[in-house]
Scaffold this motif. Sequence first.
Motif, PDB file in Angstrom:
ATOM      1  N   ALA A  37      20.327  33.272 -22.603  1.00  0.00           N
ATOM      2  CA  ALA A  37      20.980  32.067 -22.073  1.00  0.00           C
ATOM      3  C   ALA A  37      22.031  31.558 -23.055  1.00  0.00           C
ATOM      4  CB  ALA A  37      19.939  30.985 -21.793  1.00  0.00           C
ATOM      5  N   ALA A  38      21.675  31.532 -24.331  1.00  0.00           N
ATOM      6  CA  ALA A  38      22.608  31.057 -25.358  1.00  0.00           C
ATOM      7  C   ALA A  38      23.811  31.982 -25.503  1.00  0.00           C
ATOM      8  CB  ALA A  38      21.883  30.942 -26.701  1.00  0.00           C
ATOM      9  N   SER A  39      23.594  33.285 -25.263  1.00  0.00           N
ATOM     10  CA  SER A  39      24.675  34.275 -25.400  1.00  0.00           C
ATOM     11  C   SER A  39      25.576  34.351 -24.182  1.00  0.00           C
ATOM     12  CB  SER A  39      24.089  35.673 -25.648  1.00  0.00           C
ATOM     13  OG  SER A  39      23.280  35.689 -26.791  1.00  0.00           O
ATOM     14  N   ASN A  40      25.074  33.848 -23.029  1.00  0.00           N
ATOM     15  CA  ASN A  40      25.789  34.043 -21.765  1.00  0.00           C
ATOM     16  C   ASN A  40      26.081  32.739 -21.026  1.00  0.00           C
ATOM     17  OD1 ASN A  40      25.926  37.127 -21.300  1.00  0.00           O
ATOM     18  ND2 ASN A  40      23.805  36.802 -21.913  1.00  0.00           N
ATOM     19  N   GLY A  41      26.463  31.727 -21.772  1.00  0.00           N
ATOM     20  CA  GLY A  41      26.973  30.526 -21.109  1.00  0.00           C
ATOM     21  C   GLY A  41      25.947  29.505 -20.676  1.00  0.00           C
ATOM     22  N   GLY A  42      24.709  29.585 -21.168  1.00  0.00           N
ATOM     23  CA  GLY A  42      23.724  28.536 -20.898  1.00  0.00           C
ATOM     24  C   GLY A  42      23.410  28.355 -19.424  1.00  0.00           C
ATOM     25  N   GLY A  43      23.907  27.268 -18.852  1.00  0.00           N
ATOM     26  CA  GLY A  43      23.603  26.904 -17.467  1.00  0.00           C
ATOM     27  C   GLY A  43      24.014  27.955 -16.455  1.00  0.00           C
ATOM     28  N   ALA A  44      25.124  28.649 -16.692  1.00  0.00           N
ATOM     29  CA  ALA A  44      25.589  29.697 -15.773  1.00  0.00           C
ATOM     30  C   ALA A  44      24.574  30.843 -15.727  1.00  0.00           C
ATOM     31  CB  ALA A  44      26.955  30.219 -16.214  1.00  0.00           C
ATOM     32  N   PHE A  45      24.076  31.245 -16.886  1.00  0.00           N
ATOM     33  CA  PHE A  45      23.067  32.310 -16.952  1.00  0.00           C
ATOM     34  C   PHE A  45      21.796  31.873 -16.249  1.00  0.00           C
ATOM     35  CE2 PHE A  45      19.412  34.377 -18.915  1.00  0.00           C
ATOM     36  CZ  PHE A  45      19.769  35.714 -18.864  1.00  0.00           C
ATOM     37  N   LEU A  46      21.364  30.630 -16.488  1.00  0.00           N
ATOM     38  CA  LEU A  46      20.143  30.102 -15.872  1.00  0.00           C
ATOM     39  C   LEU A  46      20.234  30.160 -14.352  1.00  0.00           C
ATOM     40  CD1 LEU A  46      17.411  28.574 -16.003  1.00  0.00           C
ATOM     41  CD2 LEU A  46      18.730  26.442 -16.111  1.00  0.00           C
ATOM     42  N   LEU A  47      21.364  29.740 -13.805  1.00  0.00           N
ATOM     43  CA  LEU A  47      21.552  29.723 -12.350  1.00  0.00           C
ATOM     44  C   LEU A  47      21.477  31.135 -11.758  1.00  0.00           C
ATOM     45  CD1 LEU A  47      22.259  28.135  -9.765  1.00  0.00           C
ATOM     46  CD2 LEU A  47      24.681  28.473 -10.328  1.00  0.00           C
ATOM     47  N   VAL A  48      22.201  32.079 -12.360  1.00  0.00           N
ATOM     48  CA  VAL A  48      22.206  33.465 -11.871  1.00  0.00           C
ATOM     49  C   VAL A  48      20.812  34.085 -12.005  1.00  0.00           C
ATOM     50  CG1 VAL A  48      23.166  35.786 -12.250  1.00  0.00           C
ATOM     51  CG2 VAL A  48      24.659  33.786 -12.352  1.00  0.00           C
ATOM     52  N   TYR A  49      20.144  33.799 -13.110  1.00  0.00           N
ATOM     53  CA  TYR A  49      18.790  34.312 -13.361  1.00  0.00           C
ATOM     54  C   TYR A  49      17.826  33.845 -12.270  1.00  0.00           C
ATOM     55  CZ  TYR A  49      14.259  34.836 -15.761  1.00  0.00           C
ATOM     56  OH  TYR A  49      12.973  35.162 -16.086  1.00  0.00           O
ATOM     57  N   LEU A  50      17.865  32.568 -11.928  1.00  0.00           N
ATOM     58  CA  LEU A  50      16.966  32.015 -10.914  1.00  0.00           C
ATOM     59  C   LEU A  50      17.226  32.650  -9.545  1.00  0.00           C
ATOM     60  CD1 LEU A  50      16.958  28.220 -11.915  1.00  0.00           C
ATOM     61  CD2 LEU A  50      15.146  29.898 -12.313  1.00  0.00           C
ATOM     62  N   ILE A  51      18.499  32.860  -9.217  1.00  0.00           N
ATOM     63  CA  ILE A  51      18.863  33.483  -7.936  1.00  0.00           C
ATOM     64  C   ILE A  51      18.340  34.921  -7.876  1.00  0.00           C
ATOM     65  CG2 ILE A  51      20.811  34.332  -6.540  1.00  0.00           C
ATOM     66  CD1 ILE A  51      22.375  31.820  -7.549  1.00  0.00           C
TER      67      ILE A  51
END
Length: 452
Positions: A37-51
């Motif tokens: 998450a820290a390496s890939n834009g934080g919130g953007a990574f979290l959103l894609v991960y959840l999807i």
Amino acid sequence: MTQSSSRDFFASRLGFILSASGAAVGLGNIWGFPTQAASNGGGAFLLVYLILIAFVAFPMLVVEMAIGRHGQANPVDSMRSLSSQPGTQKIASGVGWLGLSVPCAVLAFYSIVGGWIICFFLAALSNLLGWSEISQWLEGFSVERNLLGTVIFYVLTILIVQGGVKQGIEKWSTRLMPALFVLFAVLFVYILMQDGAVEGLKQYLIPDFSKIWNKDLILAAMGQGFFSLTIGGCSMLVYGSYLSKKENLPKMALSVTLVDTGVAFIAGLVVMPAMFVAMKQGVEIYAADGSLLNSDTLVFRVLPMMFESLGVLGQIFAAVFFLLLTIAALTSSISMLECPVTLVSERWNTGRNSTTWGLGAVIAVFSVIVLYHFSELFGLVVMLATQYLQPFAALMFCILGGWVWRHHSKVAELQLGFPELPQHWFGRIWPTYVKYICPIFVVAVLWFSLFS
């Protein structure tokens, strides 16, 4: 192989959910997810991960658990049960053996990392007791220290697994998992009170929508989801084989997915703010180009430096944090060792105690070899296990579960605990979805691993 009356099963629904969630919850959630998450834009990574968890990992988790419950046996015999054709059964057995190689290969390096964590936990306790020399040795990267930690980690794993499903895995998972959540809650409240934490929280929770279509981010999120839920790792297949036919399998898989994803999400809530607290304390986190420094050793270097800067209270929370990591690592390692133990004890009718210690010792020997040739072997074993073996095993599970296992048979398996399945939207979509859509996603992960 048919169900044996002597076969052990989970005693309760909660026991299964916490045990299977424990198998999924590990360093991938607490070490890997926040780092990604820290390496890939934080919130953007979290959103894609959840999807991706919802649309790829969850349907595949249902497949793996369903295969296990259908066969009610070890991975090799469960895979064989998907077909009555001798030629197909041979291929299915080969896929079972391939799947079985994943937890063994992962445990060979995972136990080394688990040993580091135990050493950091003991170092934090030594600091509190004023034993600075012992603490320095435990935090140092020597072969002797790594060997000590790895041996302790293996012994703890073996002691739990030898107890069997009810008295070992279920008993300890129902204790360790709640402890994990309590420790997380305490750490979150503590870190949120520190200067800089809110800034880290914003970066983690507010997505930059311009980054969500980044190919590397999407593939990193997909790979993280697979590793986190142990898709292709055999653990869920084995735990599914211990699940009662009366249970609603998709509902159970959803519960496991929610707990596992919840832990990853909470880990991000703890680690991302902690990183920004550390930055306020003068610890360098990001390079000038915005890339994450020390990504592989984030939880071993950055967070302890933050804890050290906060005095005695920080030392206490350092001990709490590494105890939390130890629990997470153990709940996963016991599922990895359970996979080969199940096979050997069922196929050759061996005693569980001797089988557990014997197989644990064999895999431990491989870990010791890796330790003594660390620079050459550690990264290679990690890469082979997580980037090649596991995604390939996941693909083969998906192909056999989607194409070889007949439609009416897999629907009948899920219907046992979910009678309304054929009329439910899940029953209408899932068989076709895992047959055509999921393999495409797995091939994408493999392609990225091979050619990136």
